[in-house]
Design a protein around this motif. Structure first.
Motif, PDB file in Angstrom:
ATOM      1  N   THR A  26       0.840  -1.193   0.000  1.00  0.00           N
ATOM      2  CA  THR A  26       0.000   0.000   0.000  1.00  0.00           C
ATOM      3  C   THR A  26       0.873   1.240   0.000  1.00  0.00           C
ATOM      4  O   THR A  26       2.055   1.180   0.372  1.00  0.00           O
ATOM      5  N   GLY A  27       0.290   2.349  -0.394  1.00  0.00           N
ATOM      6  CA  GLY A  27       0.994   3.622  -0.325  1.00  0.00           C
ATOM      7  C   GLY A  27       1.080   4.105   1.111  1.00  0.00           C
ATOM      8  O   GLY A  27       0.191   3.830   1.930  1.00  0.00           O
ATOM      9  N   ALA A  28       2.127   4.828   1.435  1.00  0.00           N
ATOM     10  CA  ALA A  28       2.322   5.329   2.799  1.00  0.00           C
ATOM     11  C   ALA A  28       1.188   6.255   3.229  1.00  0.00           C
ATOM     12  O   ALA A  28       0.843   6.315   4.409  1.00  0.00           O
ATOM     13  N   GLY A  29       0.570   6.972   2.290  1.00  0.00           N
ATOM     14  CA  GLY A  29      -0.481   7.929   2.627  1.00  0.00           C
ATOM     15  C   GLY A  29      -1.883   7.355   2.660  1.00  0.00           C
ATOM     16  O   GLY A  29      -2.832   8.065   2.982  1.00  0.00           O
ATOM     17  N   THR A  30      -2.049   6.071   2.338  1.00  0.00           N
ATOM     18  CA  THR A  30      -3.382   5.471   2.383  1.00  0.00           C
ATOM     19  C   THR A  30      -3.826   5.279   3.828  1.00  0.00           C
ATOM     20  O   THR A  30      -3.004   5.289   4.752  1.00  0.00           O
ATOM     21  N   ARG A  31      -5.119   5.103   4.019  1.00  0.00           N
ATOM     22  CA  ARG A  31      -5.599   4.902   5.383  1.00  0.00           C
ATOM     23  C   ARG A  31      -4.991   3.640   5.985  1.00  0.00           C
ATOM     24  O   ARG A  31      -4.527   3.663   7.121  1.00  0.00           O
ATOM     25  N   ASN A  51      -2.658   3.537   9.184  1.00  0.00           N
ATOM     26  CA  ASN A  51      -3.112   2.735  10.327  1.00  0.00           C
ATOM     27  C   ASN A  51      -2.049   1.759  10.808  1.00  0.00           C
ATOM     28  O   ASN A  51      -1.766   1.681  12.000  1.00  0.00           O
ATOM     29  N   VAL A  52      -1.436   0.990   9.881  1.00  0.00           N
ATOM     30  CA  VAL A  52      -0.456  -0.005  10.329  1.00  0.00           C
ATOM     31  C   VAL A  52       0.856   0.643  10.764  1.00  0.00           C
ATOM     32  O   VAL A  52       1.584   0.059  11.568  1.00  0.00           O
ATOM     33  N   ALA A  53       1.150   1.848  10.280  1.00  0.00           N
ATOM     34  CA  ALA A  53       2.334   2.560  10.767  1.00  0.00           C
ATOM     35  C   ALA A  53       2.138   2.976  12.226  1.00  0.00           C
ATOM     36  O   ALA A  53       3.081   2.963  13.015  1.00  0.00           O
ATOM     37  N   ARG A  54       0.904   3.316  12.590  1.00  0.00           N
ATOM     38  CA  ARG A  54       0.588   3.741  13.952  1.00  0.00           C
ATOM     39  C   ARG A  54       0.318   2.553  14.877  1.00  0.00           C
ATOM     40  O   ARG A  54       0.710   2.539  16.034  1.00  0.00           O
ATOM     41  N   ASP A  55      -0.390   1.544  14.376  1.00  0.00           N
ATOM     42  CA  ASP A  55      -0.777   0.372  15.166  1.00  0.00           C
ATOM     43  C   ASP A  55      -0.748  -0.834  14.233  1.00  0.00           C
ATOM     44  O   ASP A  55      -1.605  -0.962  13.362  1.00  0.00           O
ATOM     45  N   PRO A  56       0.246  -1.710  14.371  1.00  0.00           N
ATOM     46  CA  PRO A  56       0.425  -2.789  13.401  1.00  0.00           C
ATOM     47  C   PRO A  56      -0.614  -3.918  13.481  1.00  0.00           C
ATOM     48  O   PRO A  56      -0.653  -4.769  12.601  1.00  0.00           O
ATOM     49  N   ARG A  57      -1.465  -3.914  14.509  1.00  0.00           N
ATOM     50  CA  ARG A  57      -2.447  -5.000  14.632  1.00  0.00           C
ATOM     51  C   ARG A  57      -3.413  -4.974  13.449  1.00  0.00           C
ATOM     52  O   ARG A  57      -3.927  -3.915  13.085  1.00  0.00           O
ATOM     53  N   CYS A  58      -3.648  -6.147  12.869  1.00  0.00           N
ATOM     54  CA  CYS A  58      -4.539  -6.230  11.710  1.00  0.00           C
ATOM     55  C   CYS A  58      -5.009  -7.670  11.545  1.00  0.00           C
ATOM     56  O   CYS A  58      -4.548  -8.569  12.249  1.00  0.00           O
ATOM     57  N   SER A  59      -5.925  -7.864  10.617  1.00  0.00           N
ATOM     58  CA  SER A  59      -6.351  -9.216  10.265  1.00  0.00           C
ATOM     59  C   SER A  59      -6.606  -9.275   8.771  1.00  0.00           C
ATOM     60  O   SER A  59      -6.883  -8.269   8.126  1.00  0.00           O
ATOM     61  N   GLY A  69      10.735  -0.252  -1.383  1.00  0.00           N
ATOM     62  CA  GLY A  69       9.346  -0.413  -1.784  1.00  0.00           C
ATOM     63  C   GLY A  69       9.290  -1.126  -3.112  1.00  0.00           C
ATOM     64  O   GLY A  69      10.300  -1.624  -3.615  1.00  0.00           O
ATOM     65  N   ILE A  70       8.087  -1.198  -3.681  1.00  0.00           N
ATOM     66  CA  ILE A  70       7.923  -1.799  -4.991  1.00  0.00           C
ATOM     67  C   ILE A  70       7.192  -0.818  -5.891  1.00  0.00           C
ATOM     68  O   ILE A  70       6.585   0.148  -5.430  1.00  0.00           O
ATOM     69  N   THR A  71       7.268  -1.090  -7.180  1.00  0.00           N
ATOM     70  CA  THR A  71       6.587  -0.277  -8.175  1.00  0.00           C
ATOM     71  C   THR A  71       6.035  -1.202  -9.250  1.00  0.00           C
ATOM     72  O   THR A  71       6.397  -2.374  -9.316  1.00  0.00           O
ATOM     73  N   ALA A  72       5.149  -0.672 -10.063  1.00  0.00           N
ATOM     74  CA  ALA A  72       4.565  -1.404 -11.190  1.00  0.00           C
ATOM     75  C   ALA A  72       3.958  -0.373 -12.129  1.00  0.00           C
ATOM     76  O   ALA A  72       3.729   0.773 -11.728  1.00  0.00           O
ATOM     77  N   PRO A  73       3.679  -0.749 -13.367  1.00  0.00           N
ATOM     78  CA  PRO A  73       3.102   0.214 -14.302  1.00  0.00           C
ATOM     79  C   PRO A  73       1.686   0.645 -13.921  1.00  0.00           C
ATOM     80  O   PRO A  73       1.201   1.665 -14.393  1.00  0.00           O
ATOM     81  N   ASN A 131      -1.585   0.249 -10.587  1.00  0.00           N
ATOM     82  CA  ASN A 131      -2.062  -0.219  -9.283  1.00  0.00           C
ATOM     83  C   ASN A 131      -3.423   0.426  -9.094  1.00  0.00           C
ATOM     84  O   ASN A 131      -3.833   1.276  -9.887  1.00  0.00           O
ATOM     85  N   ALA A 132      -4.114   0.076  -8.057  1.00  0.00           N
ATOM     86  CA  ALA A 132      -5.385   0.730  -7.755  1.00  0.00           C
ATOM     87  C   ALA A 132      -5.111   2.211  -7.531  1.00  0.00           C
ATOM     88  O   ALA A 132      -4.162   2.565  -6.826  1.00  0.00           O
ATOM     89  N   PRO A 133      -5.909   3.098  -8.125  1.00  0.00           N
ATOM     90  CA  PRO A 133      -5.676   4.539  -7.964  1.00  0.00           C
ATOM     91  C   PRO A 133      -5.628   4.982  -6.503  1.00  0.00           C
ATOM     92  O   PRO A 133      -4.908   5.918  -6.162  1.00  0.00           O
ATOM     93  N   SER A 134      -6.338   4.296  -5.640  1.00  0.00           N
ATOM     94  CA  SER A 134      -6.377   4.678  -4.229  1.00  0.00           C
ATOM     95  C   SER A 134      -5.047   4.447  -3.513  1.00  0.00           C
ATOM     96  O   SER A 134      -4.858   4.921  -2.394  1.00  0.00           O
ATOM     97  N   GLN A 135      -4.110   3.738  -4.135  1.00  0.00           N
ATOM     98  CA  GLN A 135      -2.819   3.459  -3.493  1.00  0.00           C
ATOM     99  C   GLN A 135      -1.867   4.645  -3.549  1.00  0.00           C
ATOM    100  O   GLN A 135      -0.847   4.644  -2.876  1.00  0.00           O
ATOM    101  N   GLY A 136      -2.192   5.630  -4.365  1.00  0.00           N
ATOM    102  CA  GLY A 136      -1.279   6.754  -4.529  1.00  0.00           C
ATOM    103  C   GLY A 136      -0.131   6.362  -5.441  1.00  0.00           C
ATOM    104  O   GLY A 136      -0.060   5.242  -5.931  1.00  0.00           O
ATOM    105  N   PRO A 137       0.788   7.297  -5.660  1.00  0.00           N
ATOM    106  CA  PRO A 137       1.893   7.023  -6.586  1.00  0.00           C
ATOM    107  C   PRO A 137       2.911   6.061  -5.974  1.00  0.00           C
ATOM    108  O   PRO A 137       3.053   5.983  -4.757  1.00  0.00           O
ATOM    109  N   PRO A 138       3.639   5.333  -6.835  1.00  0.00           N
ATOM    110  CA  PRO A 138       4.692   4.466  -6.327  1.00  0.00           C
ATOM    111  C   PRO A 138       5.852   5.302  -5.814  1.00  0.00           C
ATOM    112  O   PRO A 138       5.937   6.479  -6.134  1.00  0.00           O
ATOM    113  N   PRO A 139       6.742   4.722  -5.025  1.00  0.00           N
ATOM    114  CA  PRO A 139       6.775   3.312  -4.635  1.00  0.00           C
ATOM    115  C   PRO A 139       5.775   3.005  -3.520  1.00  0.00           C
ATOM    116  O   PRO A 139       5.387   3.897  -2.766  1.00  0.00           O
TER     117      PRO A 139
END
Length: 184
Positions: free
Chosen positions: A79-84, A88-96, A143-147, A149-157
């Motif tokens: 995911t992009g660093a600026g996505t929700r 979220n995982v940068a602040r609190d890594p708990r997830c499922s 990070g990774i890049t590709a030609p 991605n979902a627009p909501s991910q923001g720009p790469p990487p």
């Protein structure tokens, strides 16, 4: 309840369906289906939608579909660093992560750990590329890049995360059924 070693993991197994006469789920069979990319049915629409749940700043859940991969006994997502989800995982890594496979639903709970090691990034990028998304490590940093991605991910990487699994719950719909929690 039992403790078993599976794929090098010591796990506690709790048969949540025992009171209903259901057998415990076999984690090795579930992991085998995850390894194979098993879908609920060959002709199922959205047959491999994987859902990621993270924790918003106010404590509420955030659930979103992700192009996660199962590799090395766990899920990976980007995911992009600026996505929700990224914030979220940068602040609190708990997830499922939740996904349906042939005859079962699987939920893995754990912590998202950002992957920055070049060899691991190259391996996961190749795994995505092998499945049709032409990802590659980004030359400018971790990070990774590709030609595309979902627009909501923001720009790469895009940042890559590995879920460090803490537990899993598996519900088996096929006979004889089953509902089991695994703690790793």
């Amino acid at each position: 309840d039992a403790r078993w070693t599976t794929r090098g993991w010591l796990m506690e197994i709790t048969n949540l369906g025992k009171a209903d006469g259901l057998p415990p789920v076999d984690w090795a069979a579930v992991a085998e289906k995850l390894d194979a990319g098993s879908a609920p049915a060959p002709d199922a629409a959205n047959s491999r939608t994987t859902w990621l749940s993270t924790i918003n700043e106010d404590g509420s859940p955030h659930v979103t579909a992700v192009g996660a991969l199962w590799l090395d006994g766990t899920f990976w997502f980007q995911t992009g660093a600026g996505t929700r989800k990224g914030r979220n995982v940068a602040r609190d890594p708990r997830c499922s992560v939740a996904v349906s496979i042939r005859d079962a639903d699987v939920v893995i709970e754990g912590d998202a750990a950002r992957v920055i090691e070049p060899g691991a990034l190259a391996r996961i990028a190749k795994a995505w590329a092998d499945q049709g998304w032409p990802a590659q490590p980004d030359d400018s940093g971790p990070g990774i890049t590709a030609p595309f991605n979902a627009p909501s991910q923001g720009p790469p990487p895009w940042n890559v995360y590995r879920i460090e699994p803490r537990s899993a719950i598996v519900t088996v719909a096929a006979e004889p059924g089953g509902l089991t929690r695994f703690r790793f």
